[in-house]
Design a protein around this motif. Sequence first.
Motif, PDB file in Angstrom:
ATOM      1  N   THR A 277       0.841  -1.181   0.000  1.00 21.81           N
ATOM      2  CA  THR A 277       0.000   0.000   0.000  1.00 21.81           C
ATOM      3  C   THR A 277       0.876   1.230   0.000  1.00 21.81           C
ATOM      4  OG1 THR A 277      -0.061  -0.227   2.403  1.00 21.81           O
ATOM      5  CG2 THR A 277      -1.931  -1.077   1.187  1.00 21.81           C
ATOM      6  N   PRO A 278       0.429   2.334  -0.584  1.00 21.51           N
ATOM      7  CA  PRO A 278       1.271   3.513  -0.706  1.00 21.51           C
ATOM      8  C   PRO A 278       1.591   4.152   0.633  1.00 21.51           C
ATOM      9  CG  PRO A 278      -0.981   3.981  -1.396  1.00 21.51           C
ATOM     10  CD  PRO A 278      -0.893   2.502  -1.193  1.00 21.51           C
TER      11      PRO A 278
ATOM     12  N   LYS B   1      11.120   7.066   1.793  1.00 20.71           N
ATOM     13  CA  LYS B   1      10.485   5.835   1.323  1.00 20.71           C
ATOM     14  C   LYS B   1      11.515   4.736   1.081  1.00 20.71           C
ATOM     15  CE  LYS B   1       7.391   4.249  -2.356  1.00 20.71           C
ATOM     16  NZ  LYS B   1       6.614   4.673  -3.557  1.00 20.71           N
TER      17      LYS B   1
ATOM     18  N   GLU C  75       3.520   1.114   4.845  1.00 17.09           N
ATOM     19  CA  GLU C  75       4.388   1.555   3.765  1.00 17.09           C
ATOM     20  C   GLU C  75       4.236   0.605   2.576  1.00 17.09           C
ATOM     21  OE1 GLU C  75       5.998   4.354   3.849  1.00 17.09           O
ATOM     22  OE2 GLU C  75       5.445   4.776   5.921  1.00 17.09           O
ATOM     23  N   GLU C  76       4.847   0.969   1.474  1.00 12.52           N
ATOM     24  CA  GLU C  76       4.681   0.203   0.239  1.00 12.52           C
ATOM     25  C   GLU C  76       5.136  -1.243   0.380  1.00 12.52           C
ATOM     26  OE1 GLU C  76       6.730   0.581  -4.040  1.00 12.52           O
ATOM     27  OE2 GLU C  76       5.475   2.293  -3.504  1.00 12.52           O
TER      28      GLU C  76
END
Length: 268
Positions: free
Chosen positions: A15-16, A67, A115-116
């Motif tokens: 998920t972004p 990120k 987080e991604e």
Amino acid sequence: MLAIAVAALGGCGGTPATTPPRPLYDGGEEAKDFDDAQNAYRTDRFLDAYGMFDSFILRHPSSAKTKEAVRLIFESAKKLAEQGLDSTFLGVGVGKSPAKGLELLKDALIKHPYEESSDDSALWLGNFYFARSELAEAAVEYELLIKNYPRSECLPSALFQLGRCRLHEFEAVDYDAKPLREARRFFQRLLDEYPGDKRAPQAKQAVATINEKLAEKDLRTGDFYISRGKPTSALLYFRSVVDNYPGTASAAAAATRLKEHAPERGGQ
């Protein structure tokens, strides 16, 4: 070899990340901190790298590299688990232990749950335990993934692996069938919700195998009641096999027994 085994179990998307707050430090210091952490990672100093990337995120929360820093936190923990740290017992070395890496990965998932790469790392954790035959621990991680990431692309894999964990708990048809029923539930959910998944054929075969075993268990129970002179109870089990497990070898045998013992229906 373990790293290869875990990798073979597969991964997924995520998920972004959320939008980080404003920066606290200048670009020069930010670049140096990231480069130092990255150098630690590239030279296999994964424990140091984990701490340095963690510190980087605290010091530079709005960095464009945040990120990537989070991703490398997860990767550092995984690499540390695969590499292991020297472990001792009563002062005597007992080899490498993945415990610290696994602990740090779990901490990272608590700090960075959405987080991604979070869901993929959660799946990796379950797969790591599964590859080591630590099935109870693996099942816990798969269940957490299913609970915490209900829309994750990792869900089909987690459902499939959880089914496999439950299958391994089943000893034989003479024992408790609860693990079989739980395994079937996970495999069936995979088939119902993700019919096009690459694991669907294996899940379908697993459900068929489980039904054969459950049918055999009920058939044996019916035979037990026959041996005890209780045909009425036996007929209930034979009928259950015919109704609930059509197409199995035990269903055919149960149908035959229903015909053989039907005259004894009132003899219990």
